[in-house]
Design an enzyme around this catalytic site. Structure first.
Site, PDB file in Angstrom:
ATOM      1  N   THR A  59       7.437   5.147 -41.445  1.00 19.03           N
ATOM      2  CA  THR A  59       8.879   4.678 -40.997  1.00 19.03           C
ATOM      3  C   THR A  59       8.931   3.278 -40.960  1.00 19.03           C
ATOM      4  OG1 THR A  59      10.515   4.526 -39.321  1.00 19.03           O
ATOM      5  CG2 THR A  59       8.196   4.892 -38.686  1.00 19.03           C
TER       6      THR A  59
ATOM      7  N   GLY B 242      15.049  19.827 -40.357  1.00 14.52           N
ATOM      8  CA  GLY B 242      15.694  18.547 -40.008  1.00 14.52           C
ATOM      9  C   GLY B 242      16.294  18.160 -41.168  1.00 14.52           C
TER      10      GLY B 242
ATOM     11  N   LYS C  35       3.976   6.593 -35.143  1.00 14.82           N
ATOM     12  CA  LYS C  35       3.964   6.590 -36.584  1.00 14.82           C
ATOM     13  C   LYS C  35       3.041   5.810 -37.206  1.00 14.82           C
ATOM     14  CE  LYS C  35       7.474   9.381 -38.217  1.00 14.82           C
ATOM     15  NZ  LYS C  35       7.120  10.540 -39.507  1.00 14.82           N
TER      16      LYS C  35
END
Length: 334
Positions: A129, A15, A161
């Site tokens: 996040t 990524g 998350k």
């Protein structure tokens, strides 16, 4: 004899953030190992070509045995857990998979470090996040979210998350592991996948400017985000693990800009002042529960880590557009 180089293990190596952290670690002299999931992963060859200094290891965050083998092979001084189902829209359609990878995968990796006897020496970075905060009006501090703000995730991704964030903190408190969480706000770059709205916009703007398409379809344009450049934020990840104590840090720009703002700057970068004729709103791209406004407060990271972002919002947008224009022109002439 000289000291052996430090070793790092990076999940999510294929990524955007994985590529940036791999380059930074390589520049710092680390031996870098990256996890690649799945047989015949189409990104494996691309990653091997782009990051030839990375030793790729086959493993899956949902497979504890493969993670134990990978940790043993890499023998890491530092682990950067960046692997996740990371697209919010996708998480609404695939909540079970999101939970297995983005939530339970953190637990599996922490256990792999602990069960292989590395709990005392391996430093662990968990990629948390801003989506954990949710952006609800009653839950938004004027100065921006910080490390003590209330969580209220608004998507399966944010919920997953948040589990990863709390289980990481639990391992820090329960086993004395050096586990730090970076609560990163939106960070973009020319490496961002085209499934994300920022890169979707800059790719479309490049194509529109070259006469290759006539419009772009988007969802809501009013949401505001705290956007920064991924390269700056990845540097903050590394600084987090170099700190003397494990802790949690918000990395953000401290500024908010709407998707309309992003659009205006992107079209301006190719000489188009009025973007409205080129944008069509499509309900298919609107989320069941939207995060209204997201603003981060990076004061702690700035004061404790000495972290600073270097690329402005305008610099980020123009950089991404210039990259996509160059890519499209290269394809036209190839």
């Amino acid at each position: 004899m000289p000291d052996a180089p430090r070793s790092a293990l990076v999940t999510g190596i294929t990524g955007q953030d994985g590529a940036f952290i791999a380059e930074l670690l390589h520049e710092q002299g680390y031996r870098v190992h990256g996890l690649v999931r799945g047989e015949g992963n189409p990104r494996k060859a691309q990653t091997a070509a782009e990051l030839p200094f990375v030793e790729l290891l086959d493993a899956d965050l949902t497979d504890p045995a493969s993670l134990i083998r990978a940790v043993d092979a890499a023998d890491p001084d530092e682990v950067y857990n960046l692997g996740a189902i990371s697209q919010v829209g996708f998480s609404f359609k695939n909540p079970g998979l999101t939970a297995d990878v983005t939530a339970k995968g953190v637990l599996n990796l922490l256990e792999a470090v602990r069960l292989t006897g590395r709990a005392e020496r391996t430093r662990f970075y968990q990629a948390s996040t801003s989506e954990m905060f949710g952006g609800l009006d009653y839950n938004r501090p004027e100065a921006g979210y910080n490390e003590t703000s209330q969580f209220h995730p608004r998507s399966p991704y944010g919920v997953a998350k948040l589990y990863g964030h709390w289980i990481a903190r639990n391992y820090r408190e329960s086993y004395g592991m050096f586990v730090s969480c970076g609560i990163l706000f939106n960070h973009e770059s020319e490496r961002r996948g085209k499934e994300f709205v920022t890169r979707k916009i800059t790719d479309a703007v490049a194509r529109i400017s070259l006469g290759l398409q006539d419009h772009v379809e988007l969802g809501d344009l009013w949401p505001k985000r705290d956007w920064g450049y991924a390269g700056d934020y990845v540097r903050g990840m590394w600084q987090t693990l170099q700190h003397s104590e494990p802790d949690d840090f918000v990395l953000a720009s401290g500024e908010m800009h709407s998707i309309e703002d992003f659009l205006a700057l992107a079209f301006k970068a190719v000489g188009i002042d009025d973007w409205h004729p080129y944008v069509v709103q499509n309900p298919a791209f609107m989320r069941p529960a939207e995060v209204n406004v997201v603003l981060g407060d990076p004061s702690k990271a700035e004061q404790v880590l000495g972290w600073r972002r270097e690329v402005s919002f305008e610099g980020l947008v123009t950089r991404m557009v210039a990259n996509d224009v160059a890519l499209q022109r290269a394809q036209l002439t190839s």
